[in-house]
Design a protein around this motif. Structure first.
Motif, PDB file in Angstrom:
ATOM      1  N   SER A 172       0.781  -1.172   0.026  1.00  0.00           N
ATOM      2  CA  SER A 172       0.208   0.024   0.013  1.00  0.00           C
ATOM      3  C   SER A 172       0.927   1.154   0.068  1.00  0.00           C
ATOM      4  CB  SER A 172      -0.965  -0.205   1.168  1.00  0.00           C
ATOM      5  OG  SER A 172      -0.079   0.131   2.355  1.00  0.00           O
ATOM      6  N   GLY A 173       2.193   1.191   0.154  1.00  0.00           N
ATOM      7  CA  GLY A 173       2.970   2.201   0.240  1.00  0.00           C
ATOM      8  C   GLY A 173       3.061   2.653   1.709  1.00  0.00           C
ATOM      9  N   ASN A 174       2.536   2.153   2.571  1.00  0.00           N
ATOM     10  CA  ASN A 174       2.625   2.607   3.835  1.00  0.00           C
ATOM     11  C   ASN A 174       4.123   2.430   4.682  1.00  0.00           C
ATOM     12  OD1 ASN A 174       0.263   3.798   3.867  1.00  0.00           O
ATOM     13  ND2 ASN A 174      -0.641   2.038   4.805  1.00  0.00           N
ATOM     14  N   GLY A 175       4.836   1.308   4.076  1.00  0.00           N
ATOM     15  CA  GLY A 175       5.997   1.095   4.490  1.00  0.00           C
ATOM     16  C   GLY A 175       6.106   0.414   5.977  1.00  0.00           C
ATOM     17  N   ILE A 176       7.200   0.467   6.994  1.00  0.00           N
ATOM     18  CA  ILE A 176       7.123   0.116   8.160  1.00  0.00           C
ATOM     19  C   ILE A 176       7.073   1.030   9.180  1.00  0.00           C
ATOM     20  CG2 ILE A 176       8.395  -1.947   7.212  1.00  0.00           C
ATOM     21  CD1 ILE A 176      11.207  -0.782   8.685  1.00  0.00           C
ATOM     22  N   PRO A 177       6.646   0.685  10.287  1.00  0.00           N
ATOM     23  CA  PRO A 177       6.780   1.971  11.135  1.00  0.00           C
ATOM     24  C   PRO A 177       8.168   2.394  11.589  1.00  0.00           C
ATOM     25  CG  PRO A 177       5.475   0.124  11.899  1.00  0.00           C
ATOM     26  CD  PRO A 177       6.066  -0.452  10.679  1.00  0.00           C
ATOM     27  N   LYS A 178       8.250   3.594  11.763  1.00  0.00           N
ATOM     28  CA  LYS A 178       9.431   4.499  11.627  1.00  0.00           C
ATOM     29  C   LYS A 178      10.309   3.879  13.088  1.00  0.00           C
ATOM     30  CE  LYS A 178      11.255   9.200  12.035  1.00  0.00           C
ATOM     31  NZ  LYS A 178      11.314  10.490  11.976  1.00  0.00           N
ATOM     32  N   LYS A 179       9.448   3.565  14.191  1.00  0.00           N
ATOM     33  CA  LYS A 179      10.105   2.982  15.492  1.00  0.00           C
ATOM     34  C   LYS A 179      10.768   1.548  15.063  1.00  0.00           C
ATOM     35  CE  LYS A 179       8.623   1.781  20.084  1.00  0.00           C
ATOM     36  NZ  LYS A 179       7.514   1.691  20.956  1.00  0.00           N
ATOM     37  N   THR A 180      10.031   1.024  14.265  1.00  0.00           N
ATOM     38  CA  THR A 180      10.380  -0.370  13.889  1.00  0.00           C
ATOM     39  C   THR A 180      11.727  -0.270  13.193  1.00  0.00           C
ATOM     40  OG1 THR A 180       8.339  -1.364  14.011  1.00  0.00           O
ATOM     41  CG2 THR A 180       9.749  -2.590  12.839  1.00  0.00           C
ATOM     42  N   ARG A 181      11.980   0.673  12.169  1.00  0.00           N
ATOM     43  CA  ARG A 181      12.920   0.643  11.352  1.00  0.00           C
ATOM     44  C   ARG A 181      14.135   1.120  12.094  1.00  0.00           C
ATOM     45  NH1 ARG A 181      13.425   6.021   8.135  1.00  0.00           N
ATOM     46  NH2 ARG A 181      13.738   6.588  10.025  1.00  0.00           N
ATOM     47  N   ASN A 182      13.949   2.248  13.138  1.00  0.00           N
ATOM     48  CA  ASN A 182      14.795   2.786  13.885  1.00  0.00           C
ATOM     49  C   ASN A 182      15.409   1.633  14.834  1.00  0.00           C
ATOM     50  OD1 ASN A 182      14.747   5.151  12.459  1.00  0.00           O
ATOM     51  ND2 ASN A 182      13.662   5.996  14.094  1.00  0.00           N
ATOM     52  N   ARG A 183      14.560   0.695  15.426  1.00  0.00           N
ATOM     53  CA  ARG A 183      15.100  -0.374  16.082  1.00  0.00           C
ATOM     54  C   ARG A 183      15.814  -1.230  15.414  1.00  0.00           C
ATOM     55  NH1 ARG A 183      10.373  -2.614  18.751  1.00  0.00           N
ATOM     56  NH2 ARG A 183      10.167  -0.632  20.082  1.00  0.00           N
TER      57      ARG A 183
END
Length: 122
Positions: free
Chosen positions: A67-78
């Motif tokens: 859908s283009g929403n990607g992954i949550p920023k918190k998850t990416r940073n973690r």
């Protein structure tokens, strides 16, 4: 069965298994492996692709990405922080120049890939 189809099917299962292991092991990221598995299955097996895109745990990851929403920023940073901590410890333990250089390059490439991924709005 074509060799290309078999290769995609094997890579899809390998990626999915790596993604499942990534749930429990901090060195392996789950999301990229699940996305790779979905892509491979879409080119090799409609049955496995349907199963994966309807799975109660993996389907939201795939649907968010599609859908283009990607992954949550918190998850990416973690994921990036844990990856660098793990790689840093590995560099200290191994302490071989070729291994340090290899891990450093892998870390840079994976960080760039993760920073380029779309981030899901909060």
């Amino acid at each position: 069965m074509h060799i290309k189809r078999i290769a995609y099917l094997c890579l899809g299962w390998f990626s999915l298994i790596a993604g499942i292991l990534g749930i429990f092991l901090p060195l392996l990221p789950t999301t990229p492996f699940v996305l790779l598995a979905a892509w491979c299955f879409s080119r090799s097996s409609t049955r496995f692709h349907s199963w994966l895109t309807q799975h109660r745990f993996f389907a939201p990851i795939i649907k968010d990405w599609q859908s283009g929403n990607g992954i949550p920023k918190k998850t990416r940073n973690r994921a990036i922080i844990l990856m660098w901590i793990s790689m840093g410890l590995s560099m200290l333990i191994i302490a071989r120049p070729w291994a340090i250089a290899t891990l450093f390059v892998i870390g840079i490439v994976m960080s760039l890939v993760l920073f380029r991924m779309p981030v899901k709005a909060p």
